[in-house]
Scaffold this motif. Structure first.
Motif, short mmCIF file in Angstrom:
data_model
loop_
_atom_site.label_atom_id
_atom_site.label_comp_id
_atom_site.label_asym_id
_atom_site.label_seq_id
_atom_site.Cartn_x
_atom_site.Cartn_y
_atom_site.Cartn_z
N VAL A 38 19.31 9.73 10.25
CA VAL A 38 18.04 8.99 10.18
C VAL A 38 16.98 9.79 9.43
O VAL A 38 16.17 9.23 8.68
N SER A 39 16.98 11.10 9.58
CA SER A 39 16.01 11.94 8.87
C SER A 39 16.21 11.86 7.36
O SER A 39 15.25 11.73 6.59
N VAL A 40 17.47 11.93 6.91
CA VAL A 40 17.75 11.81 5.48
C VAL A 40 17.36 10.43 4.96
O VAL A 40 16.77 10.29 3.88
N PHE A 41 17.70 9.40 5.72
CA PHE A 41 17.34 8.04 5.31
C PHE A 41 15.83 7.86 5.24
O PHE A 41 15.31 7.25 4.29
N LEU A 42 15.12 8.40 6.23
CA LEU A 42 13.67 8.24 6.26
C LEU A 42 13.00 8.98 5.10
O LEU A 42 12.02 8.50 4.53
N PHE A 43 13.52 10.13 4.74
CA PHE A 43 12.97 10.87 3.60
C PHE A 43 13.11 10.07 2.30
O PHE A 43 12.13 9.91 1.54
N CYS A 44 14.29 9.55 2.04
CA CYS A 44 14.49 8.73 0.83
C CYS A 44 13.68 7.44 0.89
O CYS A 44 13.10 7.02 -0.13
N PHE A 45 13.62 6.84 2.04
CA PHE A 45 12.88 5.58 2.19
C PHE A 45 11.38 5.79 1.96
O PHE A 45 10.73 4.99 1.29
N THR A 46 10.84 6.88 2.51
CA THR A 46 9.41 7.15 2.36
C THR A 46 9.04 7.52 0.94
O THR A 46 7.94 7.20 0.47
N GLU A 47 9.94 8.18 0.23
CA GLU A 47 9.63 8.61 -1.13
C GLU A 47 9.83 7.51 -2.15
O GLU A 47 9.15 7.49 -3.18
N MET A 48 10.72 6.56 -1.91
CA MET A 48 11.09 5.58 -2.92
C MET A 48 10.54 4.18 -2.67
O MET A 48 10.17 3.49 -3.62
N ILE A 49 10.48 3.76 -1.44
CA ILE A 49 10.13 2.36 -1.14
C ILE A 49 8.72 2.23 -0.59
O ILE A 49 7.97 1.32 -0.99
N THR A 50 8.33 3.11 0.31
CA THR A 50 7.03 2.97 0.97
C THR A 50 5.85 3.03 0.01
O THR A 50 4.93 2.21 0.14
N PRO A 51 5.77 3.94 -0.97
CA PRO A 51 4.60 3.94 -1.87
C PRO A 51 4.41 2.64 -2.64
O PRO A 51 3.28 2.16 -2.80
N ALA A 52 5.50 2.05 -3.12
CA ALA A 52 5.38 0.79 -3.86
C ALA A 52 4.91 -0.35 -2.96
O ALA A 52 4.08 -1.18 -3.36
N SER A 53 5.40 -0.38 -1.72
CA SER A 53 4.97 -1.44 -0.80
C SER A 53 3.51 -1.28 -0.39
O SER A 53 2.78 -2.25 -0.27
N VAL A 54 3.06 -0.04 -0.20
CA VAL A 54 1.66 0.20 0.15
C VAL A 54 0.75 -0.19 -1.01
O VAL A 54 -0.32 -0.77 -0.82
N GLN A 55 1.16 0.12 -2.23
CA GLN A 55 0.37 -0.26 -3.39
C GLN A 55 0.27 -1.78 -3.51
O GLN A 55 -0.80 -2.32 -3.80
N LYS A 56 1.35 -2.47 -3.29
CA LYS A 56 1.33 -3.94 -3.32
C LYS A 56 0.49 -4.50 -2.18
O LYS A 56 -0.25 -5.49 -2.37
N MET A 57 0.55 -3.87 -1.03
CA MET A 57 -0.24 -4.32 0.11
C MET A 57 -1.74 -4.17 -0.16
O MET A 57 -2.53 -5.08 0.12
N GLU A 58 -2.14 -3.03 -0.75
CA GLU A 58 -3.54 -2.84 -1.10
C GLU A 58 -3.98 -3.81 -2.20
O GLU A 58 -5.13 -4.27 -2.20
N HIS A 59 -3.09 -4.12 -3.11
CA HIS A 59 -3.42 -5.08 -4.17
C HIS A 59 -3.68 -6.47 -3.59
O HIS A 59 -4.59 -7.18 -4.02
N ILE A 60 -2.88 -6.86 -2.61
CA ILE A 60 -3.08 -8.18 -1.99
C ILE A 60 -4.43 -8.24 -1.29
O ILE A 60 -5.16 -9.23 -1.40
N ILE A 61 -4.80 -7.16 -0.56
CA ILE A 61 -6.06 -7.15 0.18
C ILE A 61 -7.25 -7.10 -0.77
O ILE A 61 -8.19 -7.90 -0.66
N LYS A 62 -7.23 -6.17 -1.70
CA LYS A 62 -8.40 -5.93 -2.55
C LYS A 62 -8.58 -6.98 -3.63
O LYS A 62 -9.70 -7.45 -3.87
#
Length: 255
Positions: free
Chosen positions: A110-134
């Protein structure tokens, strides 16, 4: 995989799924009610709200997955200890390290999966989420400027620094060009404030251009220079004689 490993993993995954899904649902519900007034005041559509919730799930996973693993581990071994199953395992010669091995293996994966998930998927989703709000909901304009001194470009024989970039006008400001020699020493520095406005083909008004001459390397001749700290300070009598001499000369000139 032994039967005891399957049993421990089965109990662990059961508690893990319950806690993990519960954390995600609670996080989304609380976040939705916190932003419900903002959605209503800006007349957000159902599609915008649904897309915001969908793109916020990766961020929620990154935040709640470690806590879910920890809580599932505590619940698993607590229930095993409650029904004396750990005591029965120890009575059959199974150590506590062997009992904890299946959960440790899952936690490492789970630690290895979370590291890859946080580095590759989470930043793009957060950017899209902020774009929807703003942009989509609050109808704000996109950010027009980058941070200062943050844009760097390395070419074959120069390093470029751009202090400011205007997205709307497509203009670079505060350009610094550091031209380099083949041995990576500084050759010329060119500073340009902004484009001259006559053309769009990369012509800038040059504020300053400073060439750097190549200095020959210094050779060590084997002699040590005396440090300034090693010099003797003048004594009081020497200072007095110098002061008296200056005073006598000034008086002779005056007479």
């Amino acid at each position: 995989m032994k039967l005891i490993d399957q049993y421990i993993l089965k109990e662990f995954l059961r508690f893990f799924l319950i806690t993990f899904v519960s954390f995600i649902v609670l996080f989304l519900i609380i976040d939705f009610f916190e932003k419900s007034r903002m959605f209503m005041s800006n007349h957000a559509t159902v599609a915008q709200i649904a897309s915001y919730i969908l793109y916020s799930i990766p961020f929620v996973i990154s935040m709640t997955l470690p806590v879910a693993v920890l809580l599932a581990t505590l619940l698993t071994y607590s229930f095993l200890s409650k029904y004396s199953e750990i005591t029965a395992m120890k009575a059959n010669g199974i150590s506590l390290y062997r009992i904890s091995l299946p959960v440790l293996a899952v936690a490492a994966a789970v630690s290895v999966f979370l590291f890859c998930f946080t580095e590759m998927i989470t930043p793009a989703s957060v950017q899209k989420m902020e774009h929807i709000i703003k942009v989509e909901v609050q109808k704000q304009q996109t950010l027009g400027f980058f941070k200062q001194n943050e844009i760097w470009y390395r070419s074959q024989n120069a390093i470029y620094n751009f202090k400011m970039f205007d997205v709307e006008k497509n203009i670079l400001q505060g350009v610094t060009i550091n031209r380099l020699n083949p041995d990576f020493t500084m050759k010329t520095r060119i500073d340009a404030e902004r484009p001259n406005g006559k053309t769009n083909h990369g012509c800038f008004t040059i504020c300053s251009s400073q060439p750097f001459s190549q200095m020959p390397p210094r050779r060590w001749n084997g002699r040590k220079k005396k440090s300034s700290r090693c010099r003797k300070a003048p004594t009081t009598s020497r200072l007095f004689r110098k002061t008296r001499k200056k005073w006598d000369i000034s008086n002779c000139g005056a007479t």
